[in-house]
Design a protein around this motif. Structure first.
Motif, short mmCIF file in Angstrom:
data_model
loop_
_atom_site.label_atom_id
_atom_site.label_comp_id
_atom_site.label_asym_id
_atom_site.label_seq_id
_atom_site.Cartn_x
_atom_site.Cartn_y
_atom_site.Cartn_z
N LEU A 195 92.47 37.03 21.45
CA LEU A 195 92.37 37.71 20.16
C LEU A 195 91.21 38.69 20.09
N GLY A 196 90.33 38.65 21.08
CA GLY A 196 89.22 39.58 21.11
C GLY A 196 87.98 39.11 20.39
N HIS A 197 87.86 37.82 20.14
CA HIS A 197 86.62 37.31 19.57
C HIS A 197 85.51 37.45 20.61
N LEU A 198 84.28 37.68 20.15
CA LEU A 198 83.17 37.86 21.07
C LEU A 198 83.01 36.63 21.95
N THR A 199 83.02 36.85 23.25
CA THR A 199 83.03 35.76 24.23
C THR A 199 82.15 36.15 25.41
N ALA A 200 81.50 35.16 26.02
CA ALA A 200 80.68 35.42 27.21
C ALA A 200 81.03 34.41 28.30
N ALA A 201 80.95 34.84 29.54
CA ALA A 201 81.25 33.98 30.68
C ALA A 201 80.41 34.40 31.88
N THR A 202 80.31 33.51 32.85
CA THR A 202 79.55 33.76 34.08
C THR A 202 80.50 34.07 35.23
N VAL A 203 80.18 35.08 35.99
CA VAL A 203 80.88 35.41 37.23
C VAL A 203 79.95 35.03 38.38
N ALA A 204 80.37 34.09 39.21
CA ALA A 204 79.50 33.60 40.28
C ALA A 204 80.16 33.77 41.64
N GLU B 292 68.78 24.84 36.85
CA GLU B 292 68.70 25.83 35.78
C GLU B 292 70.06 26.45 35.49
N THR B 293 70.94 26.50 36.49
CA THR B 293 72.27 27.05 36.26
C THR B 293 73.01 26.25 35.20
N VAL B 294 72.79 24.94 35.20
CA VAL B 294 73.49 24.06 34.27
C VAL B 294 73.06 24.29 32.83
N THR B 295 71.91 24.94 32.63
CA THR B 295 71.48 25.24 31.26
C THR B 295 72.11 26.53 30.75
N GLY B 296 72.91 27.20 31.57
CA GLY B 296 73.51 28.47 31.19
C GLY B 296 74.91 28.33 30.61
N LEU B 297 75.63 29.43 30.59
CA LEU B 297 76.95 29.48 29.97
C LEU B 297 77.93 28.50 30.59
N SER B 298 77.92 28.42 31.92
CA SER B 298 78.92 27.60 32.62
C SER B 298 78.60 26.11 32.54
N GLY B 299 77.40 25.75 32.10
CA GLY B 299 77.02 24.35 31.95
C GLY B 299 76.89 23.98 30.50
N ALA B 300 75.70 24.22 29.95
CA ALA B 300 75.44 23.85 28.55
C ALA B 300 76.40 24.53 27.59
N GLY B 301 76.70 25.81 27.83
CA GLY B 301 77.60 26.53 26.93
C GLY B 301 78.99 25.95 26.91
N ASP B 302 79.57 25.78 28.10
CA ASP B 302 80.92 25.25 28.21
C ASP B 302 80.99 23.81 27.73
N LEU B 303 79.96 23.03 28.05
CA LEU B 303 79.91 21.63 27.63
C LEU B 303 79.89 21.52 26.10
N HIS C 115 87.67 35.96 52.91
CA HIS C 115 87.60 36.55 51.58
C HIS C 115 86.38 36.03 50.82
N PRO C 116 85.70 36.90 50.07
CA PRO C 116 84.69 36.40 49.16
C PRO C 116 85.36 35.54 48.08
N VAL C 117 84.80 34.38 47.83
CA VAL C 117 85.36 33.46 46.83
C VAL C 117 84.31 33.20 45.76
N GLY C 118 84.71 33.34 44.52
CA GLY C 118 83.81 33.08 43.41
C GLY C 118 84.52 32.38 42.28
N VAL C 119 83.85 32.31 41.13
CA VAL C 119 84.44 31.67 39.95
C VAL C 119 84.09 32.48 38.71
N ILE C 120 84.94 32.35 37.71
CA ILE C 120 84.64 32.84 36.36
C ILE C 120 84.68 31.63 35.45
N SER C 121 83.57 31.36 34.76
CA SER C 121 83.47 30.12 34.00
C SER C 121 82.56 30.33 32.80
#
Length: 379
Positions: free
Chosen positions: A160-169, A258-269, A144-150
């Protein structure tokens, strides 16, 4: 000279969303993601072990146990029957604590069709093996293809539907490179996209997962310092240097800095370290204020991922010879009986390093030679 066709921006391609999505885990985040998928138009089955939660979702479109007061979109079908939840599922989201991921993957291996993609929404590192959750799942689901949403997401705001962004990897196969709009990452991204929930696509599964695992430990450190009376300067330093620890570990494991500077790294942190809505930050604040661990959260047995990950992250870092002093400090306080005051004083008086690291300077810190300054009194 390039032709106009070569320089003109290409229109976005269309990807096919998955029609039926099984979400495993009916806690706050699982329910929130089920709501996102349902609002995006998918048929959604939500599995959990608690029959009262399932009944509340089916009868009242609510999950008062985990998302009190928040209405859910109609049409989510909740069940305690794992086979029923997975029957006909075109995609699966696993939204349970990281220490249970291997067991649930083994359980579903015989229940889902070959090639059905599995996206993990659990963040952590398996203590026994040092595996990120993606590798844990691949062990049990090799076909199976395995990924993450983070990303930087609180469950209640998402529901509640507040504007939200996430990475699908997902890792991209050769076929995925040739037809990226047919890749599991692209199809999962459109499956989980609404006017309020925006997705981004990554092929750096390792980088995204490292960010998700390490940020919980750094959030505990930020909470400890906040609870002990330190101000925003301290938190900003811990967030920034914590991100550097993320980058080093991601790179050592084959991910991209560079991935760590994105949503799943810097954003989540940033999100996790800035609000006591995060259980990790909240635990740190309570410990920093002097509350014994057994009395935190009013004595309730609350699972805090960063508490578990403090050991697995540092074990993995030691194994691949990456220095993670902030994570080591959290581990020492949580699991080795170290004094919080002394531990963080030593952290601050470590040798002076260069930034950028390529300069290669390392200087003795004057504070390391004298008495250590105690932490300020909590007001």
């Amino acid at each position: 000279m390039p032709s106009d066709d070569m320089t003109r921006p290409r229109p976005p391609a269309r990807a096919r969303p998955y029609g039926t999505v099984a979400v495993l885990g009916s806690g706050a985040w699982g329910t929130a993601l089920a709501s996102v998928a349902r609002r995006a138009g998918a048929e959604v089955r939500l599995w959990g072990r608690n029959p009262d939660v399932a009944a509340d979702i089916n009868d009242n479109a609510r999950n008062e146990a985990f998302l009190p007061g928040i209405p859910l979109p109609a049409g989510i079908r909740a069940t305690t029957d794992l086979a029923a939840a997975l029957d006909g599922a075109e995609a699966v989201l696993i939204v349970i604590p990281s220490h249970s991921v291997r067991a649930i993957c083994a359980d579903i291996a015989r229940l889902i069709g070959k090639g059905v993609p599995v996206a993990l929404c659990a963040k952590g590192i398996e203590e026994a093996t040092g595996y990120l959750m993606g590798q844990v799942a691949l062990d049990e689901l090799p076909d199976h293809p395995v990924g993450v949403i983070s990303g930087p997401t609180f469950a209640d705001e998402t529901a509640l539907g507040h504007l939200t962004a996430a990475t699908v990897a997902f890792e991209f196969s050769y076929h995925d490179r040739l037809s990226p709009f047919e890749s599991p990452a692209a199809r999962m991204a459109v499956t989980m996209s609404t006017e309020h929930f925006r997705t981004y696509i990554s092929d750096d599964l390792v980088g995204v997962e490292v960010g998700g695992a390490v940020k919980n430990v750094i959030a505990i450190a930020c909470g400890m310092m906040t609870g002990a009376g330190f101000a925003k300067n301290t938190r900003a330093a811990l967030i920034t240097r914590g991100m550097d620890e993320m980058k080093q570990l991601a790179e050592a494991l084959g991910g991209r800095r560079e991935t760590v500077t994105g949503l799943s790294g810097a954003g989540d942190l940033t999100l996790t370290c800035s609000s006591e809505s995060s259980r990790n930050m909240s635990l740190g604040v309570q410990l920093g204020a002097g509350t014994p661990r057994e009395e935190c959260f009013g004595g309730k047995p609350v699972v805090v991922e960063g508490e578990l990950n403090a050991i697995s992250v540092t074990d993995l870092a030691r194994r691949v010879q990456v220095s993670m002093p902030i994570c080591e400090a959290v581990r020492a306080v949580l699991h080795e009986g170290a004094d919080l005051n002394d531990t963080f004083a030593r952290l601050w008086s470590r040798p002076i390093e260069s930034e950028p690291r390529a300069m290669g300077l390392l200087l003795d810190h004057p504070a390391a030679r004298g008495p250590q300054t105690p932490l300020p009194e909590t007001t």
